[in-house]
Design an enzyme around this catalytic site. Structure first.
Site, PDB file in Angstrom:
ATOM      1  N   THR A 295      -7.661  -2.461  -8.032  1.00 59.25           N
ATOM      2  CA  THR A 295      -8.384  -3.697  -7.320  1.00 59.25           C
ATOM      3  C   THR A 295      -7.444  -4.339  -6.481  1.00 59.25           C
ATOM      4  OG1 THR A 295      -8.087  -5.071  -9.344  1.00 59.25           O
ATOM      5  CG2 THR A 295      -9.969  -3.975  -9.391  1.00 59.25           C
ATOM      6  N   VAL A 296      -6.257  -4.363  -6.461  1.00 61.86           N
ATOM      7  CA  VAL A 296      -5.258  -4.808  -5.781  1.00 61.86           C
ATOM      8  C   VAL A 296      -5.741  -4.647  -4.133  1.00 61.86           C
ATOM      9  CG1 VAL A 296      -2.827  -4.869  -5.027  1.00 61.86           C
ATOM     10  CG2 VAL A 296      -3.558  -4.968  -7.358  1.00 61.86           C
ATOM     11  N   GLU A 297      -5.534  -5.763  -3.403  1.00 54.23           N
ATOM     12  CA  GLU A 297      -5.822  -5.729  -1.979  1.00 54.23           C
ATOM     13  C   GLU A 297      -7.131  -5.099  -1.461  1.00 54.23           C
ATOM     14  OE1 GLU A 297      -2.572  -3.750   0.022  1.00 54.23           O
ATOM     15  OE2 GLU A 297      -1.255  -4.783  -0.928  1.00 54.23           O
ATOM     16  N   GLY A 298      -8.135  -5.499  -2.626  1.00 48.09           N
ATOM     17  CA  GLY A 298      -9.507  -5.152  -2.314  1.00 48.09           C
ATOM     18  C   GLY A 298      -9.840  -3.657  -3.105  1.00 48.09           C
TER      19      GLY A 298
ATOM     20  N   ARG B 189       0.758  -1.427  -0.009  1.00 50.67           N
ATOM     21  CA  ARG B 189       0.082   0.025   0.039  1.00 50.67           C
ATOM     22  C   ARG B 189       0.899   1.321   0.036  1.00 50.67           C
ATOM     23  NH1 ARG B 189      -3.558  -1.972   4.923  1.00 50.67           N
ATOM     24  NH2 ARG B 189      -4.931  -3.548   3.955  1.00 50.67           N
TER      25      ARG B 189
END
Length: 841
Positions: free
Chosen positions: A523-526, A402
């Site tokens: 879309t990565v990690e939600g 992140r």
């Protein structure tokens, strides 16, 4: 602590002398007929100062006592005041008479949110960093402005200038998309130069780079090729290396880290499942502890995962699963919870080899399954002691993805768009003018420039904390959400400006592939929807608030004394922020102290105003909505927006100071801050209109909304400011270079960005020649035609010389070449389509 006798007697003398002074002044008429009124005004000012500064309860009691003494308060008022003061300031009385009843009421009314075990692990993981300051209502602006603003070491910069530059030169993004993979030469180079071991310490054979260097590498690679950047960033973010480094046993470190650093092992990490994306508690992957025939403890694993980057070519598979120990062989209970383990990809029962096709972006993204896969218990990351600790491990390590990888990718992409669109707007002409001079084009250009400035500021600021060892999950969640969303706006604006040049695929199209790949980062990690509504404020309201978590935990364990301390601290917190929000709003932030002088000072003061209003409104929402707040995702999303733009504004101001308050950057800084406060104002307006608190909603929708509109924290940047930002993108020089610093700039002037940059430079150099011809046209010396069509006549008439003719001819030739888009003959085009279809099948 008891005061010394001299100090106590001094305070008593002050009260007596003050009362005597008031009486004397009144007797001689120096206070007029109403000395008490003047004293009251003075005391009111003192109350406002005390509330603004947030003085403790004891000081409030002493202040009120002094006021009553000076005003000769009647006995009945003392009779009321003394018991109230005693009850509110003496913990034993306060708890028994007030706090215990409040706790019982809050439990009965379900005002305190229930925290699940999964949420608790997430809340406990990592650190509260500057997000705590912004959430406080009274941020230490000096501390925020002194936060580290990191640079690279000589070794790290040499890696950027050497191997990173070379691998960018080796990579042809168009060929990567055609062939659906990096070339073998590129793969070998990445392994040889240690790209997969950037975060691994040198003692284990890695490069041992800082978070700043890791980010700088990914940023530059992303400006060249998204598949290249993803291939490098995944092994260096959430994956086996990160988890082993922080949570593994020494044996695991010695075995795996050197192999990962050299590229002998290709890692992946399998977390996401068809039925469990952001909801880890719904994970279906299972592991069971059992004892084999030889008495050795082993795991039997079954899983079905998807969206796992590098899985198809991995040699080591990191796996998250729920671990069960029916016979309690590990001595930690039967249901141990989420656990992480390392599985060799060639283990019997492991299924790899298929691929997803994420929007045609050719990086390895794949499903993987495991059917009755048996591995030793020692495969658990951290050994048997790590069993059940997987969720905590993941929460601790997610900050890398992140806070480093995704912001770096987005910033590299934004800088590429900034450079590309600035050059194109300068070179491309319509109606005899560069299109960048049209106001309709200036608007998206200003957003591109402003967002790029903000993103680089926030990237560096966040890395400053990570390099110091901080692991702030709320800040990195804000970074993931806002960087990817800002890049979405930047790439859309870039596509609009380039028009047909942006939609025609080919080796000269610089924006199409970043545009196609943009949703992948989101879309990565939600998906960002959940990041905004659940993580930023959902976790931030509990993690960053100075008292909320203490109250919840004290109530949960029935600790009435701890609840009393937290609750009354919370009351003082609300009182202080009520005064600060009101006074800062009335003064438009002028009562706040800025840590700097100069053009940024007013923005720092408005940041204090925003923090006070945000903290007060957050407390009102938490009190009024209680446990229901986390389900009011539109409300939490707006709170998340305010917190996010406060953080982005802080980073922007820090960048402006760290870079020496450059005069040429003033327009960029001002546009960025105006945009930040405009977004904050929009979020506040949405909150005031939509918060539903029984009996009080009309106050928010009525008087407070009216005041907010009459006295807004911010408005959108003006057109004149936007024009300055837009123009700065179209002029070659130091400022444009700094705005896009750190990306790959090809030296080849025949293709892609190199071709566009070459054309821009020649066109700018030829601009004085064009100006001469236009002046001659206006003077009637030349006919009204395009300057390029008048070269011969202008030279014959002595308006320009032969060198200037050649200069303008070269510029027009370069301009024409740069405006061409890629095209293919039918046979070639059909062959490419057939090759792509074959590779997909």
């Amino acid at each position: 602590m008891r005061k010394p006798a001299s100090e106590s007697s001094g305070s008593l003398r002050f009260l007596v002398d003050s009362k005597y002074m008031v009486a004397q002044l009144s007797m001689y008429g120096l206070l007029g007929d109403a000395p008490s009124s003047l004293v009251l005004f003075g005391l009111l000012g003192a109350v406002l100062c005390a509330g603004f500064l947030g003085l403790s309860g004891w000081l409030w009691v002493l202040g009120i006592t002094a006021a009553m003494w000076l005003l000769a308060a009647p006995f009945w008022l003392w009779f009321i005041f003394v018991p109230i003061a005693a009850i509110t300031t003496l913990p034993v009385l306060r708890r028994r008479l007030i706090s215990d009843r409040i706790l019982a009421f809050m439990k009965a009314a379900k005002m305190l949110p229930v925290i699940s075990e999964t949420e608790r692990v997430a809340i406990d993981a990592g650190d509260v960093w500057v997000d705590g300051e912004l959430f406080s209502g009274k941020p230490n602006l000096q501390h925020l402005n002194n936060s580290p603003y990191p640079t690279l070491t000589e070794t790290e910069q040499a890696f950027i200038d050497g191997p990173v530059e070379k691998v960018c030169l080796l990579t042809d993004d168009w060929e990567v998309y055609k062939n659906k993979d990096l070339t073998p030469t590129t793969w070998n180079f990445l392994k040889k130069e240690g790209f997969f071991g950037m975060i691994i310490p040198e003692e284990y054979g890695g490069l041992g780079f800082s978070a700043s260097a890791h980010s700088a590498v990914v940023q530059k690679l992303a400006s060249r090729s998204l598949p290249l950047a993803i291939t490098v960033m995944v092994p260096n973010s959430l994956g086996p290396a990160e988890l082993i480094l922080h949570c593994g046993t020494e044996e695991q470190k010695q075995h795996y880290l050197p192999r990962l650093a050299k590229g002998e092992e290709i890692p992946c990490f399998a977390l996401t499942e068809p039925g469990a994306g952001s909801d880890a508690a719904a994970m279906q992957a299972r592991g069971v502890v059992f004892k084999d025939g030889d008495g050795e403890l082993k795991l039997r694993l079954n899983w079905d995962k998807r969206y796992i980057t590098l899985a198809a070519i991995s040699t080591t598979l990191g796996l998250a699963f729920k671990l069960e120990d029916p016979e309690n062989l590990l001595g930690k209970g039967k249901n141990l919870g989420i656990t992480c383990a390392l599985i060799p990809s060639d283990t019997e029962g492991v299924e790899l080899g298929r691929r997803h096709d994420p929007l045609g972006v050719p990086f390895y993204n794949c499903p993987t399954k495991g059917q009755d896969v048996v591995v030793p218990v020692a495969s658990i990351i951290g050994g048997s002691e790590g069993s059940g600790g997987g969720w905590a491990m993941l929460m601790e390590c997610l900050a890398a993805g992140r806070g480093i990888s995704l912001p770096a990718t987005s910033t590299g992409g934004a800088k590429l768009v900034c450079r590309t669109v600035g050059a194109y707007s300068s070179v491309r002409k319509q109606f005899g003018l560069p299109i960048g001079r049209f106001e309709g084009i200036e608007e998206p250009l200003a957003r591109i420039g402003g967002f790029t400035y903000i993103m680089e500021a926030a990237r560096r600021y966040t890395l400053g904390g990570l390099d110091q060892g901080a692991k702030p999950p709320v800040v990195t969640a804000m970074a993931k959400y806002n960087f990817t969303e800002m890049f979405r706006q930047v790439i859309n604006d870039g596509m609009d400006v380039l028009g047909g040049a942006a939609i025609s695929q080919g080796p000269n199209n610089l924006l199409a592939q970043p545009y196609i790949g943009c949703p992948i980062s989101i879309t990565v990690e939600g998906a960002n929807i959940l990041t905004r509504t659940l993580m930023v404020f959902g976790q931030g309201a509990i993690r960053c608030h100075p008292y909320a978590l203490k109250e919840i935990e004290a109530a949960a364990r029935g600790d009435k004394s701890a609840f009393d301390r937290a609750f009354w601290g919370h009351v003082g917190h609300v009182v202080r922020n009520s005064f600060r929000s009101t006074l800062l709003s009335i003064s438009r932030g002028r009562l706040a102290k800025s840590p700097v002088r100069g053009p940024a000072a007013a923005y720092w003061r408005k940041l204090s105003w925003t923090s006070a209003s945000f903290a007060l409104l957050a407390d009102i929402a938490m009190a009024g909505l209680g446990g229901d707040l986390k389900r009011k995702e539109k409300i939490t999303g707006r709170f998340a927006d305010i917190l996010s733009w406060m953080y982005l504004g802080t980073t922007t101001l820090r960048r402006f100071e760290a870079e020496g308050q450059r005069r040429e950057d003033l327009a960029l800084m001002s546009w960025s801050m105006e945009h930040c406060f405009a977004q904050i104002q929009e979020a506040f307006d949405g909150l005031l209109q939509n918060i539903r608190i029984p009996g009080a909603s009309w106050i928010f929708r009525g008087p407070l909304t009216l005041w907010s509109r009459m006295n807004p924290i911010g408005k959108k940047p003006g057109d004149h400011l936007g024009q300055k930002v837009a123009r700065s993108l179209q002029v070659p020089g130091e400022q444009r270079d700094r705005l896009s610093e750190g990306i790959y700039l090809p030296q080849d002037s025949s293709v892609g960005l190199g071709r566009l940059e070459h054309a821009m430079q020649l066109c700018v150099e030829a601009e004085p020649v064009v100006t001469k011809i236009k002046e001659a046209i206006r003077a009637g010396k030349l006919p009204k035609m395009r300057p390029a069509q008048l070269l011969e006549q202008a030279a014959n008439d002595g308006i320009i010389n032969n060198d200037e003719v050649v200069k303008l001819q070269k510029a027009e030739l370069a301009r024409d070449e740069a405006m061409q888009v890629d095209s293919f003959d039918l046979a070639e085009y059909r062959a490419e389509v057939m090759e792509q279809s074959a590779s997909l099948s």
